[in-house]
Motif scaffolding. Structure first.
Motif, PDB file in Angstrom:
ATOM      1  N   GLY A 188       0.995  -1.127   0.057  1.00 19.81           N
ATOM      2  CA  GLY A 188      -0.128  -0.012   0.030  1.00 19.81           C
ATOM      3  C   GLY A 188       0.804   1.340  -0.016  1.00 19.81           C
ATOM      4  O   GLY A 188       2.133   1.328   0.129  1.00 19.81           O
ATOM      5  N   THR A 189       0.362   2.410  -0.011  1.00 27.98           N
ATOM      6  CA  THR A 189       0.796   3.651  -0.133  1.00 27.98           C
ATOM      7  C   THR A 189       1.799   3.771   1.094  1.00 27.98           C
ATOM      8  O   THR A 189       1.703   3.702   2.184  1.00 27.98           O
ATOM      9  N   CYS A 190       3.010   4.202   0.644  1.00 30.30           N
ATOM     10  CA  CYS A 190       3.934   4.448   1.630  1.00 30.30           C
ATOM     11  C   CYS A 190       4.509   6.096   1.919  1.00 30.30           C
ATOM     12  O   CYS A 190       4.690   6.628   0.901  1.00 30.30           O
ATOM     13  N   ILE A 191       4.344   6.471   3.082  1.00 32.61           N
ATOM     14  CA  ILE A 191       4.700   8.151   3.209  1.00 32.61           C
ATOM     15  C   ILE A 191       5.755   7.915   4.284  1.00 32.61           C
ATOM     16  O   ILE A 191       5.632   7.623   5.462  1.00 32.61           O
ATOM     17  N   SER A 192       6.888   8.856   4.006  1.00 31.71           N
ATOM     18  CA  SER A 192       8.025   8.864   4.864  1.00 31.71           C
ATOM     19  C   SER A 192       8.335  10.429   5.082  1.00 31.71           C
ATOM     20  O   SER A 192       8.452  11.071   3.961  1.00 31.71           O
ATOM     21  N   ILE A 193       8.124  10.922   6.298  1.00 34.12           N
ATOM     22  CA  ILE A 193       8.467  12.145   6.637  1.00 34.12           C
ATOM     23  C   ILE A 193       9.451  12.399   7.619  1.00 34.12           C
ATOM     24  O   ILE A 193       9.532  11.869   8.621  1.00 34.12           O
ATOM     25  N   ARG A 194      10.490  13.197   7.102  1.00 32.77           N
ATOM     26  CA  ARG A 194      11.524  13.723   8.032  1.00 32.77           C
ATOM     27  C   ARG A 194      11.257  14.993   8.652  1.00 32.77           C
ATOM     28  O   ARG A 194      11.125  15.989   7.874  1.00 32.77           O
ATOM     29  N   LYS A 195      10.682  15.021   9.743  1.00 27.19           N
ATOM     30  CA  LYS A 195      10.311  16.443  10.259  1.00 27.19           C
ATOM     31  C   LYS A 195      11.350  17.550  10.226  1.00 27.19           C
ATOM     32  O   LYS A 195      12.537  17.356  10.729  1.00 27.19           O
ATOM     33  N   PHE A 196      11.052  18.704   9.950  1.00 29.69           N
ATOM     34  CA  PHE A 196      11.786  19.753  10.183  1.00 29.69           C
ATOM     35  C   PHE A 196      11.997  20.342  11.406  1.00 29.69           C
ATOM     36  O   PHE A 196      11.049  20.583  12.279  1.00 29.69           O
ATOM     37  N   ASN A 197      13.190  20.614  12.050  1.00 31.87           N
ATOM     38  CA  ASN A 197      13.293  20.999  13.338  1.00 31.87           C
ATOM     39  C   ASN A 197      13.683  22.221  13.516  1.00 31.87           C
ATOM     40  O   ASN A 197      14.869  22.922  13.037  1.00 31.87           O
ATOM     41  N   GLU A 198      12.685  23.205  14.118  1.00 31.37           N
ATOM     42  CA  GLU A 198      12.956  24.515  14.114  1.00 31.37           C
ATOM     43  C   GLU A 198      14.149  24.867  15.105  1.00 31.37           C
ATOM     44  O   GLU A 198      14.909  25.802  14.749  1.00 31.37           O
ATOM     45  N   LYS A 199      14.309  24.088  16.041  1.00 31.73           N
ATOM     46  CA  LYS A 199      15.675  24.369  17.013  1.00 31.73           C
ATOM     47  C   LYS A 199      16.746  23.818  16.622  1.00 31.73           C
ATOM     48  O   LYS A 199      17.012  22.819  16.193  1.00 31.73           O
ATOM     49  N   LYS A 200      17.765  24.687  16.504  1.00 25.23           N
ATOM     50  CA  LYS A 200      18.937  24.461  16.056  1.00 25.23           C
ATOM     51  C   LYS A 200      20.145  24.502  17.213  1.00 25.23           C
ATOM     52  O   LYS A 200      20.189  25.438  18.102  1.00 25.23           O
ATOM     53  N   HIS A 201      20.622  23.542  17.363  1.00 21.82           N
ATOM     54  CA  HIS A 201      21.791  23.326  18.394  1.00 21.82           C
ATOM     55  C   HIS A 201      23.100  23.717  18.065  1.00 21.82           C
ATOM     56  O   HIS A 201      23.529  23.710  16.998  1.00 21.82           O
ATOM     57  N   SER A 202      23.671  24.423  18.932  1.00 20.23           N
ATOM     58  CA  SER A 202      25.108  24.732  18.621  1.00 20.23           C
ATOM     59  C   SER A 202      25.688  23.610  19.089  1.00 20.23           C
ATOM     60  O   SER A 202      25.557  22.357  19.597  1.00 20.23           O
ATOM     61  N   LEU A 203      26.945  23.533  18.797  1.00 21.75           N
ATOM     62  CA  LEU A 203      28.192  22.510  19.290  1.00 21.75           C
ATOM     63  C   LEU A 203      28.168  22.345  20.667  1.00 21.75           C
ATOM     64  O   LEU A 203      28.376  21.122  21.042  1.00 21.75           O
ATOM     65  N   GLU A 204      28.115  23.447  21.670  1.00 22.38           N
ATOM     66  CA  GLU A 204      28.180  23.095  22.848  1.00 22.38           C
ATOM     67  C   GLU A 204      27.059  22.672  23.262  1.00 22.38           C
ATOM     68  O   GLU A 204      26.954  21.804  23.960  1.00 22.38           O
ATOM     69  N   GLN A 205      25.860  22.714  22.639  1.00 22.86           N
ATOM     70  CA  GLN A 205      24.479  22.204  23.128  1.00 22.86           C
ATOM     71  C   GLN A 205      24.666  20.682  22.887  1.00 22.86           C
ATOM     72  O   GLN A 205      24.095  19.749  23.410  1.00 22.86           O
ATOM     73  N   LEU A 206      25.097  20.302  21.684  1.00 25.52           N
ATOM     74  CA  LEU A 206      25.381  18.998  20.949  1.00 25.52           C
ATOM     75  C   LEU A 206      26.163  18.153  22.345  1.00 25.52           C
ATOM     76  O   LEU A 206      25.879  17.062  22.642  1.00 25.52           O
ATOM     77  N   ALA A 207      27.356  18.718  22.657  1.00 26.18           N
ATOM     78  CA  ALA A 207      28.413  18.407  23.518  1.00 26.18           C
ATOM     79  C   ALA A 207      27.679  17.868  25.017  1.00 26.18           C
ATOM     80  O   ALA A 207      27.674  17.004  25.321  1.00 26.18           O
TER      81      ALA A 207
END
Length: 452
Positions: A188-207
């Motif tokens: 049947g019909t397949c729909i794949s959605i990669r959601k857009f994330n408004e929040k952008k992490h800095s390198l320090e936040q990822l750490a």
């Protein structure tokens, strides 16, 4: 709530909406089916009151208010025992069907969900905090999910049918969508959605989230500020675009940056950014415009840096040329499982460009142009980590000579299933330290690497 500007809705959207809302009422025997039958009855009466021709003239707020009032009136007339909460839920469901993504809308509104995967009308899966699990939503039937797929792609002037059963699209909020329908999709019909994330992490936040150590974040920030050519490598969903956005924080606001993507996801905070997006072939016969054409055009636009969202083909040659002709500090991503695999894939892409050069010459160009490969991985505990920051030093014979500046050392898995390890520095000074010295960042580089 996710929605669209109804005043700009197309006639094809209106037609799809009508199809998806006109459904027969099924026989029911359980309490849940009774609720569904009640919804279907209200739905049919709503469509008689608020026709698609009226929907396109209303703002989302007006549509929500009118739908809520109509649901209350119908429930009273039909003597349905519903309270205010259920009335609001029913009206919200109806609005989602008319303007949003129907059963998927509640998943789109959840900020913790990053991916939505529809495998036919009965199966919907989500990625939540790095783990894939089944969602407690479904479609009525195959026609229901197919109508939603048609409505999504019609918003960008495309169609999905037997002649074009595969379509890439983008929702108004920036989320990426892939649609695959029968006969290619057997279930049947397949729909794949990669959601857009408004929040952008800095390198320090990822750490702070455990994706890297603070020392690695400092080195990556210096890499961005020193105009080092970077390739971010990793698998699907490993966090390549997230890291690319974080790296861009180190770019000077004085630079003119051109971003090239298939689907615009990068959100740079610098004031002088030109975002360019590829275009697929249209149903009217307009030709596709790919990354290679856009990259060549970008070189005529006086860029200081070029950021290529993902390199996947012959445009790799033009990217290498750009890095070699005064546009250092350029960045891109690539699908590969290790830094070595990334170099091999890059070689293959250069060969796809039909460049009449021997492999040895291509390797010399890669080794002299590309400075650093950052390998990201989504590990089995669902967490995304940088597992290697690798410098390309040069060639030793016909083989690449590389050094891992940092690597993730796996130790064990704890009782909760979380991976425990540490980020280790090789404590060596990289070749690009000369660039860091030029930008007066060498002392900071040595400190972050633990080099005396």
């Amino acid at each position: 709530m996710f929605g669209v500007n109804v005043t700009a809705a197309t006639q094809s959207e209106t037609s799809s909406t009508t199809q998806s809302l006109s459904v027969p009422i099924a026989d029911v025997s359980s309490a849940s089916n009774i609720e569904e039958q009640r919804f279907r009855t209200i739905q049919q009466e709503i469509m008689a009151i608020i026709s698609p021709s009226v929907v396109v003239t209303l703002s989302p707020e007006e549509l929500e208010d009118r739908t809520f009032e109509a649901v209350g009136n119908i429930a009273a007339r039909q003597q349905f025992p519903i309270g205010g909460t259920e009335q609001r839920n029913i009206s919200q469901r109806l609005v989602d069907e008319m303007l949003g993504l129907g059963p998927l809308q509640v998943l789109m509104d959840d900020p913790e969900i990053t991916d939505i995967m529809v495998n036919g009308h009965k199966e919907v899966f989500i990625e939540l905090r790095g783990k894939v699990k089944r969602a407690d939503v479904s479609f009525r039937d195959e026609e229901h999910v197919l109508n939603l797929a048609r409505r999504i792609v019609s918003r960008i002037g495309r169609r999905v049918d037997e002649t074009t059963p595969m379509v890439d699209a983008r929702l108004p909020n920036g989320s990426r969508v892939n649609v695959l329908i029968p006969p290619l999709a057997l279930n049947g019909t397949c729909i794949s959605i990669r959601k857009f994330n408004e929040k952008k992490h800095s390198l320090e936040q990822l750490a702070a989230l455990g994706a890297m150590s603070t020392e690695m974040a400092s080195v990556l920030n210096i890499i961005a500020r020193s105009r080092v050519n970077v390739l971010i490598s990793g698998g699907t969903g490993a966090g390549k675009t997230t890291l690319l956005n974080a790296l861009s924080f180190g770019i000077s606001p004085d630079e003119r940056i051109i971003t090239i993507e298939d689907a615009a996801e990068l959100k740079l905070q610098q004031p002088h950014v030109v975002s360019i997006e590829t275009r697929p072939a249209s149903v009217e016969g307009a030709p596709a415009i790919g990354q290679r054409e856009l990259l060549r055009n970008a070189l005529r636009m006086r860029p200081d840096r070029i950021i290529l969202g993902e390199v996947r083909g012959a445009e790799a040659f033009d990217m290498m040329q750009a890095m070699n002709t005064g546009h250092d500090g350029s960045m891109s991503t690539l699908h590969a499982n290790s830094p070595h695999d990334a170099l091999i894939r890059l070689e293959n892409m250069l060969l796809m460009a039909e460049v009449n050069l021997p492999v040895s010459a291509l390797r010399r160009q890669i080794a002299s142009t590309l400075d650093v490969i950052v390998q990201v991985e989504r590990m089995r505990d669902g967490k995304r980590r940088i597992v290697n920051i690798t410098e390309i030093v040069g060639l030793e014979g016909e083989q690449y000579l590389t050094h891992d500046l940092f690597h993730f050392d796996y130790q064990h898995t704890d009782a909760h299933g979380d991976i425990v390890g540490q980020f280790l520095s090789a404590k060596i000074l990289p070749r690009f330290s000369e660039k860091a010295r030029y930008y007066q960042l060498e002392s900071q580089l040595k400190q972050a690497l633990g080099v005396r």
